[in-house]
Design a protein around this motif. Structure first.
Motif, PDB file in Angstrom:
ATOM      1  N   ALA A  41     -55.516   7.544 -12.776  1.00 24.14           N
ATOM      2  CA  ALA A  41     -54.717   8.208 -11.739  1.00 24.14           C
ATOM      3  C   ALA A  41     -55.279   7.890 -10.359  1.00 24.14           C
ATOM      4  CB  ALA A  41     -54.739   9.712 -11.963  1.00 24.14           C
ATOM      5  N   TYR A  77     -46.602   2.157  -8.089  1.00 28.71           N
ATOM      6  CA  TYR A  77     -46.897   3.587  -8.024  1.00 28.71           C
ATOM      7  C   TYR A  77     -45.590   4.355  -8.000  1.00 28.71           C
ATOM      8  CZ  TYR A  77     -51.648   2.213  -6.970  1.00 28.71           C
ATOM      9  OH  TYR A  77     -52.899   1.675  -7.050  1.00 28.71           O
ATOM     10  N   ARG A  78     -45.548   5.462  -8.735  1.00 29.19           N
ATOM     11  CA  ARG A  78     -44.375   6.338  -8.716  1.00 29.19           C
ATOM     12  C   ARG A  78     -44.684   7.508  -7.808  1.00 29.19           C
ATOM     13  NH1 ARG A  78     -43.263   5.799 -15.120  1.00 29.19           N
ATOM     14  NH2 ARG A  78     -42.252   3.767 -14.982  1.00 29.19           N
ATOM     15  N   TYR A  80     -43.536  11.157  -6.436  1.00 27.11           N
ATOM     16  CA  TYR A  80     -42.778  12.336  -6.834  1.00 27.11           C
ATOM     17  C   TYR A  80     -42.756  13.344  -5.695  1.00 27.11           C
ATOM     18  CZ  TYR A  80     -43.239  10.584 -11.604  1.00 27.11           C
ATOM     19  OH  TYR A  80     -43.176   9.804 -12.739  1.00 27.11           O
ATOM     20  N   THR A  88     -40.326   4.173  -6.967  1.00 28.06           N
ATOM     21  CA  THR A  88     -41.465   3.407  -7.439  1.00 28.06           C
ATOM     22  C   THR A  88     -41.742   2.343  -6.393  1.00 28.06           C
ATOM     23  OG1 THR A  88     -40.883   3.803  -9.746  1.00 28.06           O
ATOM     24  CG2 THR A  88     -42.379   1.967  -9.302  1.00 28.06           C
ATOM     25  N   ALA A 121     -46.677  14.047  -5.322  1.00 27.27           N
ATOM     26  CA  ALA A 121     -47.564  13.501  -6.350  1.00 27.27           C
ATOM     27  C   ALA A 121     -47.345  11.999  -6.437  1.00 27.27           C
ATOM     28  CB  ALA A 121     -47.297  14.157  -7.699  1.00 27.27           C
ATOM     29  N   ALA A 123     -48.380   8.607  -9.131  1.00 27.94           N
ATOM     30  CA  ALA A 123     -48.937   8.134 -10.400  1.00 27.94           C
ATOM     31  C   ALA A 123     -48.971   6.613 -10.385  1.00 27.94           C
ATOM     32  CB  ALA A 123     -48.098   8.615 -11.575  1.00 27.94           C
ATOM     33  N   VAL A 125     -48.777   2.963 -12.258  1.00 30.46           N
ATOM     34  CA  VAL A 125     -47.979   2.460 -13.371  1.00 30.46           C
ATOM     35  C   VAL A 125     -48.498   1.080 -13.764  1.00 30.46           C
ATOM     36  CG1 VAL A 125     -45.663   1.844 -14.122  1.00 30.46           C
ATOM     37  CG2 VAL A 125     -45.971   3.679 -12.476  1.00 30.46           C
ATOM     38  N   GLU A 130     -47.758   5.243 -17.553  1.00 29.51           N
ATOM     39  CA  GLU A 130     -47.996   5.938 -16.284  1.00 29.51           C
ATOM     40  C   GLU A 130     -49.266   6.769 -16.380  1.00 29.51           C
ATOM     41  OE1 GLU A 130     -44.585   7.952 -14.425  1.00 29.51           O
ATOM     42  OE2 GLU A 130     -45.891   9.678 -14.144  1.00 29.51           O
ATOM     43  N   SER A 131     -50.037   6.768 -15.305  1.00 41.00           N
ATOM     44  CA  SER A 131     -51.256   7.577 -15.261  1.00 41.00           C
ATOM     45  C   SER A 131     -50.891   9.044 -15.077  1.00 41.00           C
ATOM     46  CB  SER A 131     -52.125   7.139 -14.074  1.00 41.00           C
ATOM     47  OG  SER A 131     -51.534   7.560 -12.845  1.00 41.00           O
ATOM     48  N   GLN A 132     -51.891   9.873 -15.109  1.00 44.16           N
ATOM     49  CA  GLN A 132     -51.686  11.258 -14.712  1.00 44.16           C
ATOM     50  C   GLN A 132     -51.330  11.251 -13.230  1.00 44.16           C
ATOM     51  OE1 GLN A 132     -55.191  13.502 -15.671  1.00 44.16           O
ATOM     52  NE2 GLN A 132     -54.644  13.643 -17.825  1.00 44.16           N
ATOM     53  N   ARG A 133     -50.673  12.276 -12.792  1.00 42.93           N
ATOM     54  CA  ARG A 133     -50.265  12.357 -11.384  1.00 42.93           C
ATOM     55  C   ARG A 133     -51.368  12.972 -10.542  1.00 42.93           C
ATOM     56  NH1 ARG A 133     -44.176  14.767 -12.292  1.00 42.93           N
ATOM     57  NH2 ARG A 133     -43.515  13.104 -13.697  1.00 42.93           N
TER      58      ARG A 133
END
Length: 146
Positions: A41, A77-78, A80, A88, A121, A123, A125, A130-133
């Motif tokens: 993350a 990266y996503r 949020y 993304t 947030a 995360a 990719v 996907e990693s933790q946020r």
């Protein structure tokens, strides 16, 4: 011997099936995809109000974080907002005010309402998922200064 038919070699058929099965196990890329892991993350995520260069009357929040130690596997990266996927993005180096500033990745968030409180947030990719946020919670959006 007369009257005896020559038998067909069945070993070749068995070896062929075994060879195909073995080949499927060692084909490059097939195992790698199953073994790929999600990236770590992002760390040290910050949300910083910025002047909006396109429309100075509208708020802009820049999310910033340092690049990962091993960024080779990260494909993007996503971002949020309030738990919903906004977009993304590829890793983009943030413009910094001084040459001595550390390199950071960033994403700009616009279309925000003045006076609202948002949770942001990010995360990482990769092919492994996907990693933790990493989160910045409860960021209040204020009106841009005039």
């Amino acid at each position: 011997m007369p009257g005896r038919r020559a038998s067909r070699p069945r070993l070749l058929t068995s070896v062929s099936v075994a060879t195909i099965a073995l080949a499927l196990l060692v084909v490059p890329g097939l195992q790698g995809a199953a073994q790929a892991k999600a990236p770590a993350a992002p760390t040290q995520l910050r949300a910083v109000p910025q002047e909006n260069p396109i429309d100075p009357s509208q708020p802009l929040i820049r999310l910033r974080w340092p690049p990962p130690a091993d960024k080779a596997d990260v494909t993007g990266y996503r971002v949020y907002v309030a738990g919903e996927l906004l977009e993304t993005v590829r890793a983009v180096t943030c413009p910094e005010s001084t040459p001595q500033a550390r390199v950071r990745w960033c994403a700009n968030v616009t279309n925000l309402q003045v006076g609202q409180v948002y949770d942001f947030a990010v995360a990482a990719v990769s092919q492994g998922g996907e990693s933790q946020r990493a989160a910045v919670e409860r960021m209040a959006v204020i009106a841009p200064s005039e």
